[in-house]
Design an enzyme around this catalytic site. Structure first.
Site, PDB file in Angstrom:
ATOM      1  N   TYR A 178       0.844  -1.204   0.000  1.00 22.94           N
ATOM      2  CA  TYR A 178       0.000   0.000   0.000  1.00 22.94           C
ATOM      3  C   TYR A 178       0.878   1.251   0.000  1.00 22.94           C
ATOM      4  O   TYR A 178       0.658   2.186  -0.787  1.00 22.94           O
ATOM      5  CB  TYR A 178      -0.951  -0.004   1.203  1.00 22.94           C
ATOM      6  CG  TYR A 178      -1.820   1.244   1.254  1.00 22.94           C
ATOM      7  CD1 TYR A 178      -2.778   1.477   0.259  1.00 22.94           C
ATOM      8  CD2 TYR A 178      -1.672   2.204   2.256  1.00 22.94           C
ATOM      9  CE1 TYR A 178      -3.563   2.635   0.270  1.00 22.94           C
ATOM     10  CE2 TYR A 178      -2.455   3.360   2.275  1.00 22.94           C
ATOM     11  CZ  TYR A 178      -3.394   3.568   1.285  1.00 22.94           C
ATOM     12  OH  TYR A 178      -4.161   4.711   1.289  1.00 22.94           O
ATOM     13  N   LYS A 237       1.243   4.302  -2.923  1.00 25.95           N
ATOM     14  CA  LYS A 237       0.977   5.725  -2.689  1.00 25.95           C
ATOM     15  C   LYS A 237       2.233   6.566  -2.970  1.00 25.95           C
ATOM     16  O   LYS A 237       2.123   7.722  -3.378  1.00 25.95           O
ATOM     17  CB  LYS A 237       0.445   5.934  -1.267  1.00 25.95           C
ATOM     18  CG  LYS A 237      -0.972   5.373  -1.095  1.00 25.95           C
ATOM     19  CD  LYS A 237      -1.951   6.066  -2.049  1.00 25.95           C
ATOM     20  CE  LYS A 237      -3.326   5.461  -2.066  1.00 25.95           C
ATOM     21  NZ  LYS A 237      -4.262   6.178  -2.948  1.00 25.95           N
TER      22      LYS A 237
END
Ligand SMILES: NC(=O)c1ccc[n+]([C@@H]2O[C@H](COP(=O)([O-])OP(=O)(O)OC[C@H]3O[C@@H](n4cnc5c(N)ncnc54)[C@H](OP(=O)(O)O)[C@@H]3O)[C@@H](O)[C@H]2O)c1
Length: 258
Positions: A153, A157
């Site tokens: 994750y 990002k």
């Protein structure tokens, strides 16, 4: 004619709050997500509350062909959007990388990176042709500070931030603006999605924390969009008061101000 915005993931959390704030400011909206019933509910709400012009698009941003079709349809319906909010995104799981499910890895990469890249790829040529447009990409403090159990994750990002910087360079000779919004902890269904529907575990993440609200992020997006032509806000990091890095959040009860 009023400004138009195309928002991915507009049925929940930050995307939904952004749709509401932009509708309240008179934007014409194209809203996209996978769940058609939720899309229709948002459309009806915005039409009723703000008398908005809203177009809905059932779209899984992991599907490259679908993106092309939806973008072409959106341009036909509302013209090349003045604003593109690349918000659809998610975290799956919070395990150490070696224990992370392969399907979760693929879903995060395909949604947060591939989807965002290709939605941008579908709309950017029209923006360049018009010499105007504002792309708002939802990054995260997770892209600035890696944290335990979130290698994928956080990496997705970080990719959003770098991608935004790259297209800002590519469009330097145009009036196109590119902004990365990097929120910290926002109370939305995000954690429930991360924990595959385990609401109890999701609730525990937010317990004892005065988290950001999705409306706080939507307000910042509206602020970014309201700047005059000469001003391009490249990045904004927004944390909760009780937050110091991506995942460092205090649960110590607040002491009254002296
Ligand atoms: N909440 C936080 O603390 C936080 C912090 C920093 C950054 N962010 C980022 O902010 C963005 C929004 O998060 P949120 O907290 O608002 O989450 P959310 O409430 O779970 O909303 C996510 C939205 O994205 C849509 N979506 C998910 N997968 C999709 C796909 N494959 N194709 C199209 N739409 C998809 C969902 O609708 P469907 O399921 O119907 O498709 C939903 O509308 C994400 O990019 C997230 O990474 C969140």
């Amino acid at each position: 004619m009023s400004q138009s915005a195309f928002i991915t993931g507009a049925t929940s959390g930050i995307g939904y709050a952004t749709a509401k704030v932009l509708a309240s400011r008179g934007y014409r909206l194209g809203i996209a997500a996978r769940n058609s019933e939720k899309l229709e509910a948002v459309k009806q709400e915005l039409e009723m509350k703000f008398n908005s012009e809203v177009y809905t698009y059932v779209l899984d941003v992991r599907d490259a062909e679908a993106i092309k079709q939806v973008a072409a349809q959106a341009v036909q319906d509302m013209g090349v959007p003045d604003v593109l909010v690349n918000n659809a995104g998610l975290a799956r799981g919070l395990e150490s990388y070696e224990e992370t499910d392969e399907a979760d890895i693929i879903q995060m990469v395909d949604t947060n990176i591939k989807g965002l890249f290709l939605v941008t790829h579908a709309f950017l040529p029209g923006m360049v042709k018009r010499n105007t447009g504002h792309i708002i990409n939802l990054g995260s403090t997770a892209g600035l500070y890696a944290y335990k159990g979130a290698a994928v994750y956080c990496a997705t990002k970080a990719a959003v931030k770098t991608f935004s910087d790259g297209i800002r360079i590519d469009t330097i000779d145009t009036d196109i603006k590119v902004t990365t919004i990097q929120p910290g902890i926002v109370h939305t269904p995000f954690s429930e999605v991360r924990f595959h529907g385990d609401k109890k575990r999701a609730d525990a993440v937010y317990e004892g924390v005065d988290t950001l609200h999705p409306e706080d992020i939507a307000d910042v997006i509206a602020f970014v969009l309201d700047r005059p032509l000469r001003v391009q806000i490249s990045d904004i990091v927004i944390m909760a008061d009780q937050q110091a890095t991506g995942f460092m959040v205090s649960k110590t009860p607040r002491v009254p101000h002296k």
